[in-house]
Design a protein around this motif. Structure first.
Motif, PDB file in Angstrom:
ATOM      1  N   LYS A 313      29.203  37.702  37.908  1.00 55.98           N
ATOM      2  CA  LYS A 313      29.671  38.962  37.342  1.00 55.98           C
ATOM      3  C   LYS A 313      31.198  38.998  37.281  1.00 55.98           C
ATOM      4  CE  LYS A 313      29.193  43.972  37.791  1.00 55.98           C
ATOM      5  NZ  LYS A 313      28.751  45.088  38.641  1.00 55.98           N
ATOM      6  N   GLN A 314      31.706  39.250  36.081  1.00 51.34           N
ATOM      7  CA  GLN A 314      33.145  39.405  35.904  1.00 51.34           C
ATOM      8  C   GLN A 314      33.547  40.842  36.221  1.00 51.34           C
ATOM      9  OE1 GLN A 314      33.675  38.434  31.771  1.00 51.34           O
ATOM     10  NE2 GLN A 314      34.094  36.281  32.183  1.00 51.34           N
ATOM     11  N   PRO A 315      34.786  41.030  36.719  1.00 54.15           N
ATOM     12  CA  PRO A 315      35.255  42.418  36.859  1.00 54.15           C
ATOM     13  C   PRO A 315      35.369  43.051  35.478  1.00 54.15           C
ATOM     14  CG  PRO A 315      37.066  40.858  37.175  1.00 54.15           C
ATOM     15  CD  PRO A 315      35.806  40.040  37.100  1.00 54.15           C
ATOM     16  N   ASN A 316      35.092  44.331  35.407  1.00 43.69           N
ATOM     17  CA  ASN A 316      35.171  45.049  34.134  1.00 43.69           C
ATOM     18  C   ASN A 316      36.579  45.618  33.971  1.00 43.69           C
ATOM     19  OD1 ASN A 316      34.662  46.413  31.785  1.00 43.69           O
ATOM     20  ND2 ASN A 316      33.519  48.073  32.758  1.00 43.69           N
ATOM     21  N   GLU A 469      53.107  37.574  35.496  1.00 42.41           N
ATOM     22  CA  GLU A 469      52.145  36.598  36.025  1.00 42.41           C
ATOM     23  C   GLU A 469      50.827  37.272  36.454  1.00 42.41           C
ATOM     24  OE1 GLU A 469      52.543  33.430  35.941  1.00 42.41           O
ATOM     25  OE2 GLU A 469      54.636  32.887  36.174  1.00 42.41           O
ATOM     26  N   PRO A 470      50.167  37.998  35.561  1.00 42.79           N
ATOM     27  CA  PRO A 470      48.951  38.715  35.956  1.00 42.79           C
ATOM     28  C   PRO A 470      47.784  37.798  36.298  1.00 42.79           C
ATOM     29  CG  PRO A 470      49.212  38.792  33.579  1.00 42.79           C
ATOM     30  CD  PRO A 470      50.471  38.183  34.132  1.00 42.79           C
ATOM     31  N   THR A 471      47.792  36.550  35.795  1.00 45.34           N
ATOM     32  CA  THR A 471      46.660  35.652  36.069  1.00 45.34           C
ATOM     33  C   THR A 471      46.832  34.891  37.374  1.00 45.34           C
ATOM     34  OG1 THR A 471      47.659  33.853  34.792  1.00 45.34           O
ATOM     35  CG2 THR A 471      46.162  35.315  33.617  1.00 45.34           C
ATOM     36  N   SER A 472      48.006  35.015  38.039  1.00 44.06           N
ATOM     37  CA  SER A 472      48.200  34.282  39.286  1.00 44.06           C
ATOM     38  C   SER A 472      47.179  34.753  40.323  1.00 44.06           C
ATOM     39  CB  SER A 472      49.622  34.490  39.815  1.00 44.06           C
ATOM     40  OG  SER A 472      49.823  35.830  40.187  1.00 44.06           O
ATOM     41  N   HIS A 473      46.603  33.810  41.018  1.00 44.14           N
ATOM     42  CA  HIS A 473      45.585  34.039  42.054  1.00 44.14           C
ATOM     43  C   HIS A 473      44.218  34.468  41.492  1.00 44.14           C
ATOM     44  CE1 HIS A 473      48.838  33.735  44.965  1.00 44.14           C
ATOM     45  NE2 HIS A 473      49.445  34.761  44.421  1.00 44.14           N
ATOM     46  N   LEU A 474      44.129  34.796  40.194  1.00 40.23           N
ATOM     47  CA  LEU A 474      42.841  35.243  39.658  1.00 40.23           C
ATOM     48  C   LEU A 474      41.903  34.052  39.466  1.00 40.23           C
ATOM     49  CD1 LEU A 474      43.541  37.893  36.855  1.00 40.23           C
ATOM     50  CD2 LEU A 474      43.216  38.244  39.309  1.00 40.23           C
ATOM     51  N   ASP A 475      40.621  34.236  39.829  1.00 43.71           N
ATOM     52  CA  ASP A 475      39.640  33.199  39.534  1.00 43.71           C
ATOM     53  C   ASP A 475      39.426  33.132  38.024  1.00 43.71           C
ATOM     54  OD1 ASP A 475      37.235  34.939  38.761  1.00 43.71           O
ATOM     55  OD2 ASP A 475      37.709  35.726  40.742  1.00 43.71           O
ATOM     56  N   THR A 476      38.784  32.060  37.560  1.00 42.68           N
ATOM     57  CA  THR A 476      38.660  31.837  36.113  1.00 42.68           C
ATOM     58  C   THR A 476      37.851  32.944  35.438  1.00 42.68           C
ATOM     59  OG1 THR A 476      36.837  30.317  36.598  1.00 42.68           O
ATOM     60  CG2 THR A 476      38.966  29.339  36.140  1.00 42.68           C
ATOM     61  N   TYR A 477      36.872  33.514  36.137  1.00 43.29           N
ATOM     62  CA  TYR A 477      36.056  34.583  35.548  1.00 43.29           C
ATOM     63  C   TYR A 477      36.904  35.836  35.316  1.00 43.29           C
ATOM     64  CZ  TYR A 477      32.762  31.324  37.555  1.00 43.29           C
ATOM     65  OH  TYR A 477      32.119  30.171  37.893  1.00 43.29           O
ATOM     66  N   SER A 478      37.772  36.130  36.280  1.00 47.20           N
ATOM     67  CA  SER A 478      38.663  37.290  36.139  1.00 47.20           C
ATOM     68  C   SER A 478      39.726  37.042  35.080  1.00 47.20           C
ATOM     69  CB  SER A 478      39.325  37.612  37.482  1.00 47.20           C
ATOM     70  OG  SER A 478      38.350  37.931  38.456  1.00 47.20           O
TER      71      SER A 478
END
Length: 579
Positions: A313-316, A469-478
């Motif tokens: 499940k991806q975050p919405n 850098e909003p994608t930093s630390h985010l998993d690929t699904y997020s």
């Protein structure tokens, strides 16, 4: 070999692992993946310091195993007044000096046996970290990282990304049996990311790397360990092959699940009929038939497909604005300059329209974050924001936006939410369950903190977003969920990012910082530039075809056309072979 066997571990408020097992063998470069907050960093901590953790199961590591470690966070060593070479060679030079000193002492000392023992210990330690010809080895690693020109620079003169690479080199040169890195790619610019790829691929011993970076995942690893929903699975092969395996499994499981659903429905109808008959008829045979059919139903329900690694499940993430305006100029920057020790940006001018989605890129330390902060502060004559524009900011320094001593509930009460129930309902879309909303923000993972920042940004309903850098630390699904949210957002976005997958997937154009100025670049030209520098000639074309086929498979699965999905997966397999 490193072996984790049936390991279980829990915090008071959260279960992390339930009897997970995996092995790491000589020569394996393993990517450790999983959604934010699933416990990847904690498992690394357990492997490095098992004696301080109370866990069930076995952890089999040779007590003499040398572990090298690079944290996701910059170290205080950067403040040391030493050159790059001296910093990397610190341990070698220290042992070399000790060996020389002991040799000198043995020439005149009467206690030769004690000195001889210390001398041998120093020699063994020097040999254990590969001390022979260490200068040549340092030069070789610096060449791999494209940093040989920085050899005589002071550590304090390096950018954050360059220093991270120097830390990686230093750890690798100590010849660890197991090299562990926790998100070493965070905040690295394109060139430094490519250098990190080269360093990883040049390393010969066992490596375990937590990363969500799609470039590294696609080009560096021969084993995948995936942690999800307290379970773990390992895959011997590349990340591209792993994702293809997951997709094939998804097709099979969805087909089986539909068949199971149909069987369960038929059985439910039969049970209801038998129940009706049994209630009007006391015959024992009717009751037995009902019990038998209920047991069949229970077995069907029990075998329903549970696939924690297939359909995650991806975050919405939903970026919204209450104040949409017709297309106009949202931001004007005119003759803007930034100076620290030296001039970073000089007489820069550009405009952003109210619907533009713009990536701001450039090497580490070129003034990108300073520019975003000056826009959000809006206190310079060179920066003009349209009066109809409301701005929200996501910082790469999460503590700037989040009060980490707050709980999630307290953070959103402070932000203007009225009730516990309103907050609980809102943050659940972002993946924060009821049992986590009373936790302190400081206890969350880096990825969870960034998701929480995105939740605050969205709640502001601003019509211009500044995302550092909003994608930093985010998993690929997020990351993929954020890309979709950006594409669907109706306002303006300026995003600092070094993740060119995210840039290519959802930005309109690029503002690139080069030689103290900013120039606009089309996505077509940017894509061509990046792929020319980092990929083989046909890689872009093949990857685009791959993405097109994956989209068609997703649509086929949505329409439950499993034959088409299987045929398309064969096409996909042929494309993957070319990559």
């Amino acid at each position: 070999m490193i072996k984790v066997d049936n390991l279980s571990y829990s915090y008071p408020q959260k279960d992390l692992y339930n009897k997970i097992s995996f092995t790491l063998e000589d020569g394996q470069h393993c990517a450790f993946i999983g959604t934010s907050g699933s416990g990847k960093s904690t498992l690394i901590d357990i492997i490095m310091n098992p004696e301080i953790y109370m866990f069930d199961g076995k952890l089999d590591i040779d007590p003499n195993c040398r572990i090298g470690y690079v944290s996701q966070f910059s170290q205080l060593d950067k403040t040391k007044e030493t050159t790059v070479y001296e910093y990397i060679a610190e341990e070698f030079i220290k042992l070399q000096k000790e060996i020389t000193y002991l040799c000198t002492e043995m020439e005149t000392s009467s206690d030769i046996d004690t000195l001889l023992e210390k001398y041998q210990q120093a020699l063994d330690a020097f040999d254990a970290i590969g001390g022979d010809d260490f200068e040549s080895k340092i030069n070789k690693k610096l060449h791999h990282a494209n940093l040989i020109k920085h050899k005589d620079l002071m550590i304090s003169e390096l950018s954050g990304g360059e220093f991270k690479l120097i830390q990686v080199i230093k750890e690798m040169l100590h010849s660890p049996d197991l090299m562990i890195m926790d998100e070493p790619d965070v905040f690295l610019d394109f060139e430094n990311l490519n250098s990190l790829k080269n360093l990883i691929n040049s390393h010969k011993d066992i490596m375990l790397v937590i990363t969500h970076n799609r470039y590294l995942l696609n080009h560096c690893f021969n084993k995948i360990v995936h942690l999800e929903n307290m379970e773990l699975q390992e895959f011997d092969g590349t990340y591209i092959d792993y994702n293809f395996s997951l997709l094939q499994t998804k097709i099979e499981l969805q087909e089986l699940a539909i068949a199971d659903d149909e069987e369960i429905k038929r059985n439910e109808i039969l049970i209801n009929k038998l129940r009706s008959v049994a209630s009007n008829n006391a015959e024992a045979a009717k009751g037995k038939s009902l019990k038998a059919r209920v047991k069949i139903q229970e077995r069907l329900e029990k075998r329903r497909i549970k696939a924690p690694f297939v359909d995650i499940k991806q975050p919405n993430i939903h970026l919204v604005t209450d104040n949409e305006i017709e297309e106009t100029i949202a931001l004007k920057v005119n003759d803007y300059s930034v100076t620290f020790d030296e001039m970073l940006l000089e007489n820069v001018s550009f405009e952003i329209k109210s619907t533009d989605k713009v990536a701001l890129i450039g090497s580490n330390g070129t003034g990108k974050t300073t520019l975003l902060r000056d826009i959000i502060n809006n206190n310079q004559d060179s920066i003009e924001i349209n009066s109809d524009i409301e701005v929200a900011y996501l910082s790469q320094l999460q503590g700037e936006i989040l009060n980490e001593s707050n709980t999630i509930i307290e953070e959103f009460l402070d932000f203007g939410f009225d009730t516990y129930q309103e907050i609980k309902s809102y943050v659940s879309d972002y993946g924060f369950s009821e049992d986590i909303v009373d936790q302190k923000i400081e206890s969350l993972s880096g990825g969870e903190k960034n998701i929480l920042q995105l939740a605050k940004v969205s709640a502001s309903k601003a019509n211009m977003l500044l995302l550092d850098e909003p994608t930093s630390h985010l998993d690929t699904y997020s990351q993929i969920a954020l890309e979709e949210a950006i594409k669907n957002y109706n306002g303006a976005i300026i995003m600092i990012s070094h993740d060119y997958y995210s840039i290519i997937n959802c930005m309109d154009y690029v503002l690139i910082i080069d030689d103290k100025t900013i120039r606009r670049m089309s996505m077509r030209k940017f894509r061509k530039m990046i792929y020319a520098n980092h990929f083989d000639k046909n890689y872009l074309e093949i990857e685009q075809k791959k993405k097109s086929v994956e989209t068609k498979i997703a649509l086929a699965l949505k329409d439950t056309d499993f034959e088409l999905a299987k045929a398309l997966s064969e096409q996909l397999e042929e494309l993957i072979k070319l990559l």
